[in-house]
Design a protein around this motif. Structure first.
Motif, PDB file in Angstrom:
ATOM      1  N   LEU A  75       0.828  -1.212   0.000  1.00 32.66           N
ATOM      2  CA  LEU A  75       0.000   0.000   0.000  1.00 32.66           C
ATOM      3  C   LEU A  75       0.861   1.260   0.000  1.00 32.66           C
ATOM      4  CD1 LEU A  75      -2.799  -0.919   2.583  1.00 32.66           C
ATOM      5  CD2 LEU A  75      -2.779  -1.252   0.103  1.00 32.66           C
ATOM      6  N   GLU A  76       2.105   1.140   0.466  1.00 36.29           N
ATOM      7  CA  GLU A  76       3.022   2.285   0.499  1.00 36.29           C
ATOM      8  C   GLU A  76       4.097   2.191  -0.580  1.00 36.29           C
ATOM      9  OE1 GLU A  76       2.787   4.990   1.939  1.00 36.29           O
ATOM     10  OE2 GLU A  76       1.695   4.798   3.836  1.00 36.29           O
ATOM     11  N   SER A 121      17.568  -3.871   3.535  1.00 35.54           N
ATOM     12  CA  SER A 121      16.419  -4.620   3.038  1.00 35.54           C
ATOM     13  C   SER A 121      15.228  -3.696   2.832  1.00 35.54           C
ATOM     14  CB  SER A 121      16.049  -5.730   4.026  1.00 35.54           C
ATOM     15  OG  SER A 121      15.586  -5.152   5.245  1.00 35.54           O
ATOM     16  N   TYR A 122      14.225  -4.223   2.105  1.00 39.70           N
ATOM     17  CA  TYR A 122      12.991  -3.453   1.932  1.00 39.70           C
ATOM     18  C   TYR A 122      12.279  -3.309   3.270  1.00 39.70           C
ATOM     19  CZ  TYR A 122      13.983  -4.565  -2.918  1.00 39.70           C
ATOM     20  OH  TYR A 122      14.603  -4.700  -4.129  1.00 39.70           O
ATOM     21  N   SER A 123      12.387  -4.337   4.115  1.00 41.56           N
ATOM     22  CA  SER A 123      11.783  -4.246   5.442  1.00 41.56           C
ATOM     23  C   SER A 123      12.410  -3.122   6.253  1.00 41.56           C
ATOM     24  CB  SER A 123      11.944  -5.583   6.184  1.00 41.56           C
ATOM     25  OG  SER A 123      11.286  -6.625   5.490  1.00 41.56           O
ATOM     26  N   ALA A 124      13.724  -2.959   6.138  1.00 38.15           N
ATOM     27  CA  ALA A 124      14.408  -1.888   6.866  1.00 38.15           C
ATOM     28  C   ALA A 124      13.992  -0.523   6.333  1.00 38.15           C
ATOM     29  CB  ALA A 124      15.917  -2.072   6.747  1.00 38.15           C
ATOM     30  N   ILE A 125      13.823  -0.399   5.028  1.00 37.29           N
ATOM     31  CA  ILE A 125      13.332   0.851   4.426  1.00 37.29           C
ATOM     32  C   ILE A 125      11.937   1.161   4.970  1.00 37.29           C
ATOM     33  CG2 ILE A 125      12.546   1.902   2.274  1.00 37.29           C
ATOM     34  CD1 ILE A 125      14.824   0.464   0.850  1.00 37.29           C
ATOM     35  N   TYR A 126      11.110   0.152   5.027  1.00 34.10           N
ATOM     36  CA  TYR A 126       9.739   0.304   5.526  1.00 34.10           C
ATOM     37  C   TYR A 126       9.729   0.784   6.977  1.00 34.10           C
ATOM     38  CZ  TYR A 126       4.848  -1.214   6.281  1.00 34.10           C
ATOM     39  OH  TYR A 126       3.506  -1.281   6.552  1.00 34.10           O
ATOM     40  N   ALA A 127      10.549   0.144   7.799  1.00 32.41           N
ATOM     41  CA  ALA A 127      10.591   0.501   9.218  1.00 32.41           C
ATOM     42  C   ALA A 127      11.106   1.913   9.433  1.00 32.41           C
ATOM     43  CB  ALA A 127      11.462  -0.502   9.975  1.00 32.41           C
ATOM     44  N   ALA A 128      12.077   2.316   8.604  1.00 32.66           N
ATOM     45  CA  ALA A 128      12.647   3.659   8.751  1.00 32.66           C
ATOM     46  C   ALA A 128      11.682   4.732   8.272  1.00 32.66           C
ATOM     47  CB  ALA A 128      13.956   3.740   7.984  1.00 32.66           C
ATOM     48  N   SER A 177       5.096   3.633  12.198  1.00 30.99           N
ATOM     49  CA  SER A 177       3.791   3.394  12.815  1.00 30.99           C
ATOM     50  C   SER A 177       3.046   2.222  12.192  1.00 30.99           C
ATOM     51  CB  SER A 177       2.919   4.651  12.719  1.00 30.99           C
ATOM     52  OG  SER A 177       2.612   4.956  11.368  1.00 30.99           O
ATOM     53  N   LEU A 178       3.511   1.745  11.035  1.00 31.05           N
ATOM     54  CA  LEU A 178       2.834   0.635  10.357  1.00 31.05           C
ATOM     55  C   LEU A 178       3.484  -0.710  10.637  1.00 31.05           C
ATOM     56  CD1 LEU A 178       2.156   2.258   6.843  1.00 31.05           C
ATOM     57  CD2 LEU A 178       0.720   2.293   8.892  1.00 31.05           C
ATOM     58  N   VAL A 179       4.700  -0.681  11.159  1.00 28.83           N
ATOM     59  CA  VAL A 179       5.424  -1.929  11.412  1.00 28.83           C
ATOM     60  C   VAL A 179       4.691  -2.751  12.470  1.00 28.83           C
ATOM     61  CG1 VAL A 179       7.596  -2.927  12.219  1.00 28.83           C
ATOM     62  CG2 VAL A 179       7.616  -0.906  10.760  1.00 28.83           C
ATOM     63  N   GLY A 180       4.588  -4.053  12.222  1.00 30.07           N
ATOM     64  CA  GLY A 180       3.913  -4.960  13.137  1.00 30.07           C
ATOM     65  C   GLY A 180       2.473  -5.226  12.773  1.00 30.07           C
ATOM     66  N   LEU A 181       1.964  -4.526  11.769  1.00 34.65           N
ATOM     67  CA  LEU A 181       0.582  -4.727  11.321  1.00 34.65           C
ATOM     68  C   LEU A 181       0.587  -5.549  10.037  1.00 34.65           C
ATOM     69  CD1 LEU A 181      -0.735  -1.080  11.815  1.00 34.65           C
ATOM     70  CD2 LEU A 181      -0.901  -3.004  13.422  1.00 34.65           C
ATOM     71  N   ALA A 182      -0.311  -6.498   9.942  1.00 30.94           N
ATOM     72  CA  ALA A 182      -0.403  -7.317   8.735  1.00 30.94           C
ATOM     73  C   ALA A 182      -0.797  -6.438   7.552  1.00 30.94           C
ATOM     74  CB  ALA A 182      -1.418  -8.442   8.936  1.00 30.94           C
ATOM     75  N   CYS A 183      -0.090  -6.625   6.439  1.00 34.78           N
ATOM     76  CA  CYS A 183      -0.306  -5.778   5.255  1.00 34.78           C
ATOM     77  C   CYS A 183      -1.747  -5.886   4.773  1.00 34.78           C
ATOM     78  CB  CYS A 183       0.667  -6.197   4.153  1.00 34.78           C
ATOM     79  SG  CYS A 183       0.555  -5.181   2.660  1.00 34.78           S
ATOM     80  N   ASN A 184      -2.395  -4.746   4.604  1.00 33.40           N
ATOM     81  CA  ASN A 184      -3.749  -4.616   4.062  1.00 33.40           C
ATOM     82  C   ASN A 184      -4.820  -5.200   4.996  1.00 33.40           C
ATOM     83  OD1 ASN A 184      -5.336  -3.511   2.005  1.00 33.40           O
ATOM     84  ND2 ASN A 184      -5.526  -5.471   0.944  1.00 33.40           N
ATOM     85  N   SER A 185      -4.455  -5.401   6.237  1.00 31.73           N
ATOM     86  CA  SER A 185      -5.430  -5.890   7.228  1.00 31.73           C
ATOM     87  C   SER A 185      -6.290  -4.727   7.719  1.00 31.73           C
ATOM     88  CB  SER A 185      -4.691  -6.506   8.408  1.00 31.73           C
ATOM     89  OG  SER A 185      -3.940  -5.509   9.098  1.00 31.73           O
ATOM     90  N   PRO A 186      -7.393  -5.032   8.406  1.00 31.61           N
ATOM     91  CA  PRO A 186      -8.196  -3.926   8.975  1.00 31.61           C
ATOM     92  C   PRO A 186      -7.384  -3.012   9.880  1.00 31.61           C
ATOM     93  CG  PRO A 186      -9.454  -5.959   9.017  1.00 31.61           C
ATOM     94  CD  PRO A 186      -8.072  -6.336   8.569  1.00 31.61           C
ATOM     95  N   ALA A 187      -6.471  -3.585  10.660  1.00 32.09           N
ATOM     96  CA  ALA A 187      -5.642  -2.751  11.534  1.00 32.09           C
ATOM     97  C   ALA A 187      -4.730  -1.853  10.702  1.00 32.09           C
ATOM     98  CB  ALA A 187      -4.815  -3.632  12.467  1.00 32.09           C
ATOM     99  N   MET A 188      -4.192  -2.413   9.614  1.00 39.08           N
ATOM    100  CA  MET A 188      -3.339  -1.615   8.730  1.00 39.08           C
ATOM    101  C   MET A 188      -4.152  -0.485   8.092  1.00 39.08           C
ATOM    102  SD  MET A 188      -0.522  -0.946   6.964  1.00 39.08           S
ATOM    103  CE  MET A 188       0.562  -2.361   7.050  1.00 39.08           C
ATOM    104  N   VAL A 189      -5.371  -0.772   7.643  1.00 39.36           N
ATOM    105  CA  VAL A 189      -6.209   0.249   7.003  1.00 39.36           C
ATOM    106  C   VAL A 189      -6.501   1.378   8.003  1.00 39.36           C
ATOM    107  CG1 VAL A 189      -8.475   0.714   6.004  1.00 39.36           C
ATOM    108  CG2 VAL A 189      -7.206  -1.341   5.332  1.00 39.36           C
ATOM    109  N   THR A 190      -6.766   1.012   9.233  1.00 37.49           N
ATOM    110  CA  THR A 190      -7.007   2.039  10.253  1.00 37.49           C
ATOM    111  C   THR A 190      -5.761   2.889  10.467  1.00 37.49           C
ATOM    112  OG1 THR A 190      -8.635   0.649  11.368  1.00 37.49           O
ATOM    113  CG2 THR A 190      -7.637   2.430  12.658  1.00 37.49           C
ATOM    114  N   ALA A 191      -4.602   2.243  10.541  1.00 44.96           N
ATOM    115  CA  ALA A 191      -3.345   2.970  10.741  1.00 44.96           C
ATOM    116  C   ALA A 191      -3.022   3.842   9.539  1.00 44.96           C
ATOM    117  CB  ALA A 191      -2.213   1.979  11.006  1.00 44.96           C
ATOM    118  N   MET A 192      -3.326   3.350   8.345  1.00 43.14           N
ATOM    119  CA  MET A 192      -3.112   4.164   7.136  1.00 43.14           C
ATOM    120  C   MET A 192      -3.981   5.416   7.180  1.00 43.14           C
ATOM    121  SD  MET A 192      -0.958   3.043   4.638  1.00 43.14           S
ATOM    122  CE  MET A 192      -1.678   3.552   3.090  1.00 43.14           C
ATOM    123  N   GLY A 193      -5.227   5.273   7.638  1.00 47.65           N
ATOM    124  CA  GLY A 193      -6.101   6.431   7.744  1.00 47.65           C
ATOM    125  C   GLY A 193      -5.546   7.472   8.693  1.00 47.65           C
ATOM    126  N   THR A 194      -4.967   7.004   9.802  1.00 46.94           N
ATOM    127  CA  THR A 194      -4.345   7.937  10.746  1.00 46.94           C
ATOM    128  C   THR A 194      -3.136   8.614  10.120  1.00 46.94           C
ATOM    129  OG1 THR A 194      -5.064   6.576  12.627  1.00 46.94           O
ATOM    130  CG2 THR A 194      -3.253   8.126  13.017  1.00 46.94           C
TER     131      THR A 194
END
Length: 729
Positions: free
Chosen positions: A606-607, A626-633, A637-654
């Motif tokens: 999504l990002e 790694s791509y994971s390290a790029i993502y975390a950096a 706030s999205l790290v630890g959330l399953a990709c495209n899950s309801p929790a991720m969608v809520t965090a993306m909205g924030t």
């Protein structure tokens, strides 16, 4: 070899001859450019034609060939005996054996043209003084001196055949007392058509080209009104100020004897030829097509962004500019005219440098130290004394020879200095935002003017850069362009010119060498370098400072452009381009698929269309592993959330500060110019690569829930509506 050619004629493509008036016409000449797939017209064979199912004579002026000797591009001419009003007649092109030479079909000659009363004249009123140039006089001189030949600088034979011949002649504008204007020069592209009976001329088209393009002439900005006449046909310009390195043109038909006809190309075949990318099937809105400009005044920037370096989306940005991509998805006459109008508009930019000693666009093989971007440095070197070591003296002398003159303040330009390069032109070109200049217009028209625009664009991309960074005459793109998008669009422009220009064009080999040198340079630095970044990132790609870091982030959308450009060069057949595309494609594919191996820690797709990504540690010196390290950096706030899950969608909205939904990507996902749209071109090229998960990455992208639609959709703005060739639609 006998088995390599077709046993019988085979249909290649069907275009349409369309009448644009209600009245019937007879003996209607139609000349156009046609691109061919490799192998469709093998060496030793030619193109034949039928019009509405009936065989018709076809003149084939071959221009470019594929490496296997098959025809790549030709200028084709037919003479339609009758064309009913508002009719659409299918023109089917097929492979056929080359006809035996009988000696009966002689090309239209210059003598036959001069046997008529044909003439075309240019009159310029410069400060109340009249300067003129005359096509007939120049043609007569060329005939008397036997100067007309392919690529002759006094008279260039562009087309030659029994249906049409075309000559390009040029000369200065001259006052009554014999004095000439040192900056302005007129080129006449004179195309004569046979009238159906041997030995006479019926119609003459003249493309009148007015140039202020001499590279090493002191800059000037002539102000004038132009009057062009060709028999009873005429054109009067508005008051013009013609800055240095600009040009404009106007087509006149002698005595108004002009065919009212449009040759509509088969755009599916053009896409299948790989000359351009594969595009989504789209239909522009009728209201939109009706609103398109059909022409613009000389030296008007039209719909081009006047100052191309300005930030934000621009209609010219993309694999093809908007006016050309609209034509490529729907070759409506209005789209065709819009494309040509905005190609003509590029004449208003100071990007046309012609060498007086050769008559052709400036060559970095002849002028290896020429530059505009590094002009201040070049001027400083040129001002040094010719003392010291022989190497130093040679360097100073070389920069002196190749230093372009900058502007001088006068009543027209007032911001010139001796320490910086400028022309005073308010229309500003920028390499990182440049459109694909004249590539498709030349491809489909076969026009000499558009061919020369394509060559000027390649020459400009050469000479713009720092000569030491480009390795002088080698024309290396990478180090001389700090912005990744600049690398992308420069590679595209050089590859397209090297691929489409006529085989014997004086600078084609040079442009081809630039592309090959640059691809080899990139592959040495990256593809074949075990120490190169494993994620497919360029060393010069991290140029943004974010989250407290120093030059620690890069723009993934620029990388998308470059991946597409390498893929385009690969489709055009340039050695090493596919290897570079595959190395780059790891990045696009990784951003889309990394989450699959690391469901809550991996980079979530999504990002993948983010504006910037943190790719190094804060000092900007060491890449993240790694791509994971790029993502975390970048998105902690999205790290630890399953990709495209309801929790991720809520965090993306924030994170986005707006309600979000599953499958919705970052960055204006419903816009035809949003960051997911930019990603699309890179992913399309990546999907055609040999990189693992290439198709998976594309399929995930296709599954997104928010796509360009409505008034901001691709139908009227298809710049980025590119599809992979290897994935069914």
């Amino acid at each position: 070899m006998l088995g390599a050619v077709p046993a019988r004629a085979a249909t290649m493509v069907t275009d349409n001859v369309i009448s644009t008036i209600a009245q019937a016409q007879t003996n209607v000449p139609v000349t156009f450019g046609q691109v061919f797939k490799a192998g469709d017209i093998p060496r030793g064979w030619t193109v034949t034609a039928t019009l509405k199912g009936q065989p018709i004579a076809l003149q084939v002026d071959s221009k470019a060939t594929h490496p296997d000797g098959s025809l790549r591009h030709a200028v084709l001419t037919v003479m339609a005996p009758t064309l009913p009003g508002n009719a659409t007649l299918p023109l089917t092109l097929s492979t056929g054996p080359s006809p035996a030479v009988t000696g009966l079909d002689h090309p239209i000659s210059l003598s036959q043209l001069l046997a008529t009363s044909y003439d075309t004249s240019v009159s310029l009123n410069i400060g109340g003084r009249k300067y003129t140039a005359n096509a007939r006089a120049l043609l007569q001189t060329a005939k008397d001196t036997n100067a007309c030949k392919p690529w002759g600088t006094q008279c260039n034979q562009w087309l030659s055949g029994p249906q049409t011949s075309e000559w390009i002649i040029n000369g200065p504008v001259t006052a009554a007392d014999g004095t000439t204007n040192p900056n302005l020069r007129i080129y006449f592209a004179v195309r004569a058509y046979a009238n159906g009976s041997h030995g006479t001329v019926r119609q003459v088209q003249t493309d009148v080209i007015v140039e202020n393009t001499w590279a090493y002439m002191p800059q000037a900005q002539p102000q004038y009104t132009a009057t062009l006449t060709s028999g009873s046909a005429g054109y009067t310009s508005p008051a013009l100020t013609q800055y240095a390195y600009t040009r404009w043109h106007q087509v006149l038909w002698w005595n108004h004897v002009q065919p009212q006809v449009y040759l509509q190309q088969d755009i599916d075949y053009i896409q299948a030829s790989k000359a351009v990318s594969r595009y989504m099937p789209l239909t522009p809105d009728e209201k939109f097509l009706a609103s398109l400009r059909q022409a613009c005044a000389p030296l008007d920037h039209c719909d081009q962004t006047q100052k191309m370096h300005m930030a934000g989306a621009q209609a010219a940005i993309g694999p093809l500019p908007r006016w050309t991509s609209v034509y490529i998805v729907d070759p409506d006459l209005r789209a065709y005219n819009w494309m040509l109008a905005n190609t003509d508009a590029l004449g208003a930019y100071g990007i046309h440098y012609r060498d007086q000693t050769t008559g052709w666009p400036l060559s970095i093989q002849k002028h290896p130290n020429v530059t505009t971007a590094a002009w201040t440095y070049a001027s400083g070197v040129a001002k040094q004394s010719l003392t010291g070591s022989s190497a130093h003296q040679e360097k100073v002398a070389a920069y002196r020879r190749d230093l372009l003159p900058t502007c001088v303040n006068n009543t027209v330009v007032t911001n010139c200095t001796s320490t910086a390069y400028a022309t005073g032109n308010p229309n500003l070109w920028d390499n990182a935002h440049q459109p694909a200049q004249s590539y498709v217009p030349y491809m489909v028209t076969g026009s000499y003017y558009y061919m020369s625009e394509l060559a000027f664009a390649a020459s400009l991309n050469e000479l713009w850069s720092n000569p030491e960074y480009r390795n002088y005459e080698k024309g290396l793109i990478d180090r001389s362009h700090s912005q990744v998008r600049g690398k992308a669009w420069t590679l595209r422009q050089m590859a397209e010119a090297a691929w489409l220009l006529p085989d014997d064009y004086p600078l084609k080999a040079e442009f081809k060498a630039d592309v090959e040198n640059s691809l080899a340079d990139w592959n040495q630095q990256y593809t074949h370098n075990p120490n190169a970044n494993p994620l497919g990132l360029l060393d010069s790609g991290h140029s943004y400072s974010v989250l407290g870091g120093t030059r620690n982030a890069m723009a993934p959308w620029m990388h998308n452009f470059f991946t597409w450009s390498a893929g385009h060069a690969a489709e055009l057949g340039f050695t090493g381009a596919a290897e570079l595309r595959d190395w780059l494609a790891k990045f696009e594919i990784g951003l889309m698929t990394d989450w699959q191996a690391h469901p809550t820690q991996g980079y979530c797709w999504l990002e993948a269309s983010a504006y910037t990504l943190v790719v190094t540690e804060p000092t900007g010196k060491t890449y993240l592993p790694s791509y994971s390290a790029i993502y975390a950096a970048t998105f902690p706030s999205l790290v630890g959330l399953a990709c495209n899950s309801p929790a991720m969608v809520t965090a993306m909205g924030t994170l986005e500060k707006t309600p979000w939904q599953a499958g919705k990507m970052h960055g204006y996902p419903q816009s035809a110019t949003g960051y997911p749209a930019n990603l699309q071109v890179g992913l399309a090229a990546a999907a055609d690569s040999a990189v693992p998960n290439a198709h998976e990455a594309w399929n995930i992208f296709e599954s997104r829930s928010a796509k360009p639609s409505g008034t901001t959709g691709y139908n009227n703005y298809p710049n980025f509506a590119v599809l992979p060739r290897s994935v069914p639609q």
